[in-house]
Structures are given as C-alpha cells and as structure tokens.
Design a protein around this motif. Structure first.
Motif, short mmCIF file in Angstrom:
data_model
loop_
_atom_site.label_atom_id
_atom_site.label_comp_id
_atom_site.label_asym_id
_atom_site.label_seq_id
_atom_site.Cartn_x
_atom_site.Cartn_y
_atom_site.Cartn_z
N TYR A 1 0.84 -1.20 0.00
CA TYR A 1 0.00 0.00 0.00
C TYR A 1 0.87 1.25 0.00
O TYR A 1 0.71 2.15 -0.80
N LYS A 2 1.85 1.23 0.89
CA LYS A 2 2.74 2.38 1.04
C LYS A 2 3.59 2.54 -0.23
O LYS A 2 3.69 3.61 -0.81
N TYR A 3 4.16 1.43 -0.65
CA TYR A 3 5.11 1.43 -1.75
C TYR A 3 4.44 1.84 -3.06
O TYR A 3 4.95 2.65 -3.82
N SER B 1 1.81 3.57 -3.45
CA SER B 1 1.16 4.88 -3.46
C SER B 1 2.10 5.94 -4.05
O SER B 1 1.63 6.93 -4.59
N TYR B 2 3.41 5.72 -4.00
CA TYR B 2 4.34 6.70 -4.58
C TYR B 2 4.13 6.83 -6.09
O TYR B 2 3.95 7.93 -6.58
#
Ligand SMILES: Nc1ncnc2c1ncn2[C@@H]1O[C@H](COP(=O)(O)OP(=O)(O)OP(=O)(O)O)[C@@H](O)[C@H]1O
Ligand SMILES: [Mg+2]
Lengths: 355, 257
Positions: free
Chosen positions: B114-116, B118-119
């Motif tokens: 999710y974090k990765y 989103s960039y």
C-alpha cells in the motif's frame, strides 16, 4: 596424415584451480575412428564438449577443416553428437527427431524426406518412424540418436559413451553396427568410452586419457603391446608389471631373473624400468616341455584359478610378487591352490616402460 | 474394503457439505441467508449479471489473475533458469531472496505494498494489484519452475544446438515444449493465487480495480445479499470444469500418441 580435426593444446578449468583438460593435443584424419579412452573424470567428455562448442576452452584452439572453431557457436559448427543418455526430444516422433537438424538447417522438403528415409534405413528403424522415443527400446533409442547426429552430414560425429546404458549383448551388437555405419559413410568419428575392450575392437587409433592429459595415442595393438607409460599398461588390458633394471642390454627382473628383450631401447640402459608382461604372454611349461634359448623360466605358487571355459586365468606368486597367467588349457584342475607351476617368458614378449 | 469406501464417502460429505450449501442458497427467493430457502427462483442470478458492482469486480479478477500469471511466468522462467543452471556469485542469496514473500505475513505485505505503490500512484489500479499479486505468487511459482528445470536434461538443449538451432529456436522447439507441464502448473498457480487473494486486494485494489473476493468480503460485511451465494456457486462450477478439462487433457496426452 592430413590433419582434418586439429586440437591444439586445449586446457579447460572449471574452477580456475584444477585443469579438467590439461593441454590436450590431438590431430585426427578425415574418416578416422578415434577413441578417447580413460577412467572416470579424466576429461574425455569435457574434450568432446569443447569440440562440439558446449564448453569454451580456457586456452588452446580447435580447428576443423582448416577453420578455427573456437569462436563459433555450437549451432554454427557442422558437428554431430550422440549423447550417453540418448537425449532424444521426448515430444517428437522418431521421424521428427531425425528430421530436426534438417529442418533447423532449412533443407527443402523433398531433400528432408529422402535423407530421413535413407538414414532410417541405414539404422534399420524405418518401421518405427511414427513412434515416440519412450515407445522404443534402449538400443532403438540409441540408433535414433545416431541417425539424428548423422542425418545432416556433419564434418565429424562425436559419441560420448553411446553404449554405456546398454546390456552386454546389445552393446556388442551396437558396436558392430556403429563400425558398419562408419565404414559405409566414411565419416570421422570421435568416440568416448571407458571400456577398453570397446576401444580395442572399434578404433583406428586410441587416445588414452589420464587426469586431463593424453598418455598415449596409437593404434590399438600398439597401445596394448607397447604402452608408453605404466598407467596405459595397467589401464588397457590385463597386465603383470615387474620392477626391472636394464644392464648391458638385458633386463634384470627383480625376484625372477634376467632376460634380453630383442628390441630394448638403448636409451634405457642403466635405468630402472617397469617390465610389462601380459598374462597371455606367459607360457606354462609342462615337466617334459622344452624351453627355448633365451627364454626365462621361473616357478610360481598358485593362489587361485578362474576357468573361463576357453581359457584359464591363474593367479600366483613368484617370490612374493603377484603373477597372472592366462593359458588356453582345459586342465585347470591340476592347478590347485598351493601347486607349483613353471612358466616361461619369451624375450620377444617383454616390454620395457621407462619410469 | 467397503468400510474404507464408506469412510471415504463420509470424509467427502464432510468436506463438501459446507460448500454445497451455497448451491440451494443461490436460488433462494429470500433476501437473506435463510436456510433452507423459503422458495426457489433464478432472480439472484439475474441480479448478479445486471449489477455492475458485481460483474465488474468479476472482470477485474480475471484480468488481474491473467496479468499476474503472465508477469509471474515472465519473471520466474528466466530466474529459475539462472538459479538452477548457472553458478554465480550471490546465487544462494538470489535463491533465498526469491522465496522471502512466502515468509512475510500477508497483512504486513499488504501494508508495505500500500505504502510502496502509493508513490507511483498505482494504488487502486489494475497494474498495482498485478504487481502485488506477482510478488505473492513468485515464490511458489519459482519452486515449481526450479523443480521442473532440475528434471530437465541439459543434453536436450545441446542436442538441439548441434542440430543447428540457435538459442531462441532451442527454447521454442525443445525447452518450452518439454517444460510445458511445469510452466502450465506455475502459471495456473499464479492465476488461482491471484484470483483467490483477499487481504492485499482489500488494501490496494480500491474501487476501480476491486476484485471479486474483495467485493464478496464487503458484501458479507455490509448486507446479507444472497448474490454472494450465486458467485460462490459459479466459482465452484468453474473449478469443477477446470478439473474435468485437466483430466481430459491428461487422458488425451496418454492415448493420443
Ligand atoms: N560443468 C562442470 N563444472 C565443474 N566441474 C566439471 C564440470 N564438468 C566436468 N567437471 C570436472 O571435470 C573433470 C573431467 O570431467 P569429464 O566429464 O570430462 O570426465 P570424463 O572423462 O568424461 O569422465 P566419465 O567417464 O565419468 O564420463 C571431472 O573432475 C569433473 O568433475
Ligand atoms: Mg564423460
């Protein structure tokens, strides 16, 4: 001899430390049947793979018909190969397997058809053309592999222990078959085996490998009768190797006696040698047999006898040294354990190997 | 012998009963999970096929699973080749590294993706889900391919090359056909793994790339819509069809030659 396939001091090291092939020189004539013979791990397969182009030499060159092969990829060399485990394409019929090299080399259709028909005929597989490899016996599969390696008229056919997986009868049958094919199409063959009988019966010349080096290259009989190293003498055929010292043209065989070989190399004068006497070069002397001039006779004590039916192999000792004698006799019974037997060596049947 | 058969039947019923219960439920006239259903009709099926919040996730799931299967194979075939065939520095590390997604708990992977993702703004896109699912499918697909390659005789390739086939033709005429069973299994695994995946999808699929399991999960949380039984029944049918097809193919392979 015209040099057709020329292997010049090739070296191959897989790990940068040990040389699996350690400076092999081989020059092979067109149409020759040459056998690479040697124990397991002596570098025979590696040498073949370099000729085929599947391994790159660490140094040295390979030339075929005057062309340097070293930089040419395997699919552009015109070299056929037969693998020990057959390596047939399992998803193709016999016919497709055999036509594969022709299809890859873009032969036209009618040419493919005639060539496949001719080669299947040569290996007697015409009736099995539509079968898949798994539906064939080991011998039949090996013949498909042979046909596939030959069908595109390669400059040389490499065979890596092609009969290793077959039983003895089939082996002998296939040996005859391969020799017949070699005769009929006159192709140059490089044959790898560690079976010395196979090498003796099939080859024009034998190259004996040991630890990545060639110890001797010669016609089979010469390799057998006049091995240049102790290793060759022991590896090829059955042997007695005695210690000896050359003095005044005669050799003093330690513990047995002196004998004067007619063709002793003068360079060996004064040196310690290995004295090679094949078991069948020794003659059993019956009590009232005559012994010829120059023959060396000595007594052995029998340890054991193997009766082969057509011949016997006798294991004995002369002054604590093991001696083997092969004789064509049927009265093995009289050579019981502990019996004393007189044997004679004809000086013509002694070969001296420099140390 | 009969006792064994009876036992086998009991186990089968035990395993299948909870699954089979969805079949009658998919035909229910009720608007809840009442069992046994008060009456039967096909209205729930009509609803499934006319409701875009149901059929779009279905299409998404198939697209994403297919994309995952293709991408996984494209990565895993060469990687398995390298690891099985060649000795190189860091080979053991590469081998281990490719297995790591298997060791990380899915929920942690989900947060990481999710974090990765989103960039590059890939959250909520098909590509994003495909990338995440490919990471999840790679370890097992890798193991399957490596096993297939280990059983593949290197001399077959050499035989193809001595026949005059270059690297590409050797792959297409020999390596690929011989390895096909392994490739199919690895691809199928990646497909099903993606099709079935819920946790990561919940985090990153969003609305536009919502997958079927995500939609089903949401359905069961928010309402008691029996359409979920329709989906389950059809998936169940799909699995049976695939199983039969596979059995049929295998029989053809045996008798065809
Ligand atoms: N791919 C490889 N990587 C590392 N070492 C190798 C490789 N291939 C062969 N060797 C080593 O090279 C040496 C020679 O091997 P090679 O296969 O040429 O022997 P061989 O004479 O054909 O033996 P055999 O009769 O057992 O087939 C062996 O010590 C072997 O371990
Ligand atoms: Mg070998």
């Amino acid at each position: 001899m015209t040099d057709y396939l020329e292997i010049k001091s090739i070296v191959k090291s897989f790990d940068g430390k040990i040389n699996a092939v350690d400076g092999v020189d081989l020059s092979i004539a067109k149409g020759e049947f040459i056998t690479l013979l040697g124990p397991s791990g002596s570098g025979k397969t590696t040498t073949l793979l370099m000729v085929a182009g599947f391994e790159h030499p660490t140094s040295g060159t390979i030339e075929l018909t005057g062309r340097d092969l070293t930089k040419i990829p395997p699919y552009k060399r015109n070299v056929g190969m037969v693998f020990q485990n057959y390596a047939l394409f399992p998803h193709m019929t016999v016919e497709k397997n055999v036509s594969f090299p022709l299809r890859m080399r873009k032969f036209n259709r009618s040419e493919i058809e005639t060539r496949v028909r001719r080669i299947l005929d040569l290996v007697a597989l015409t009736d099995h053309a539509a079968k898949y490899p798994r539906q064939l016996s080991g011998g039949q599969q090996q013949r498909v592999a042979l046909a596939r390696g030959l069908v595109f008229d390669p400059d040389v056919l490499l065979l890596d222990e092609p009969l290793g997986a077959l039983d003895k009868n089939l082996r002998e049958q296939m040996q005859v078959e391969i020799k017949r094919i070699h005769r009929e199409i006159g192709i140059t063959m490089v044959y790898v085996t560690h079976d010395q009988t196979e090498a003796m019966t099939m080859s024009d010349r034998i190259a004996v490998f040991n630890k990545g080096k060639i110890e001797q290259i010669d016609v089979p009989l010469k390799v057998y009768r006049e091995p240049t190293t102790r290793f060759v003498g022991e590896f090829v055929g059955d042997s007695n190797l005695f210690d000896g010292l050359v003095k005044g043209g005669a050799v003093d065989v330690t513990g047995i006696g002196a004998i004067r070989p007619p063709r002793a190399d003068p360079k060996l004068e004064g040196r310690a040698v290995d004295v090679l006497v094949r078991p069948e070069w020794l003659r059993i002397v019956a009590p009232n047999d005559r012994v010829a001039d120059g023959e060396l006779t000595f007594e052995i004590v029998v340890d054991d006898t193997i009766n082969y039916g057509d011949s016997i192999l006798l294991f004995g000792k002369a002054q604590q040294r093991s001696v083997r004698v092969r004789a064509i006799t049927s009265h093995a019974g009289i050579f019981a354990r502990g019996a004393k037997v007189r044997v004679a060596i004809d000086p013509a049947n002694v070969f001296l190997i420099a140390r | 012998m009969p006792i064994v058969i009876i036992f086998a039947l009991i186990v089968t019923v035990f395993l299948f009963a909870p699954v089979l219960i969805v079949v009658p439920m998919s035909f229910t006239t009720s608007q809840s999970y009442a069992f046994p259903p008060p009456g039967y009709w096909t209205g729930q099926y009509a609803k499934y096929f006319s409701d875009p919040t149901w059929y779009l996730p279905t299409i998404n799931s198939f697209t994403i699973a297919l994309g995952t299967a293709i991408l996984t194979l494209a990565l895993v075939i060469p990687a398995a080749y390298a690891v099985v065939r060649y000795r190189f520095k860091g080979r053991a590390f590469a081998n281990m590294f490719l297995i790591t997604p298997l060791l990380v708990p899915t929920i942690i992977s989900a947060i990481a993706y999710y974090k990765y993702l989103s960039y590059p703004k890939l959250v909520g896109t098909h590509i994003g889900v495909i990338l995440a699912h490919t990471c999840l499918a790679t370890p097992v697909a890798m193991l399957i391919m490596a096993a297939a390659l280990k059983g593949y005789d290197r001399n077959l390739e050499r035989a193809a090359m001595m026949s005059g086939a270059g690297v590409l033709r050797t792959f297409f005429y020999v390596t690929f056909p011989v390895l096909r069973p392994g490739i199919v299994v690895a691809g199928l695994f990646a497909f099903l793994n993606s099709f079935d995946e819920t946790v990561v999808s919940l985090f990153i699929a969003g609305r536009a790339a919502s997958t079927l399991p995500k939609r089903m999960f949401e359905s069961i949380q928010l309402d008691t819509d029996p359409v979920i039984a329709v989906v389950s029944t059809m998936l169940f049918l799909l699995v049976i069809c695939m199983f039969l097809l596979q059995a049929l193919l295998r029989r053809r392979q045996f008798h065809g030659s």
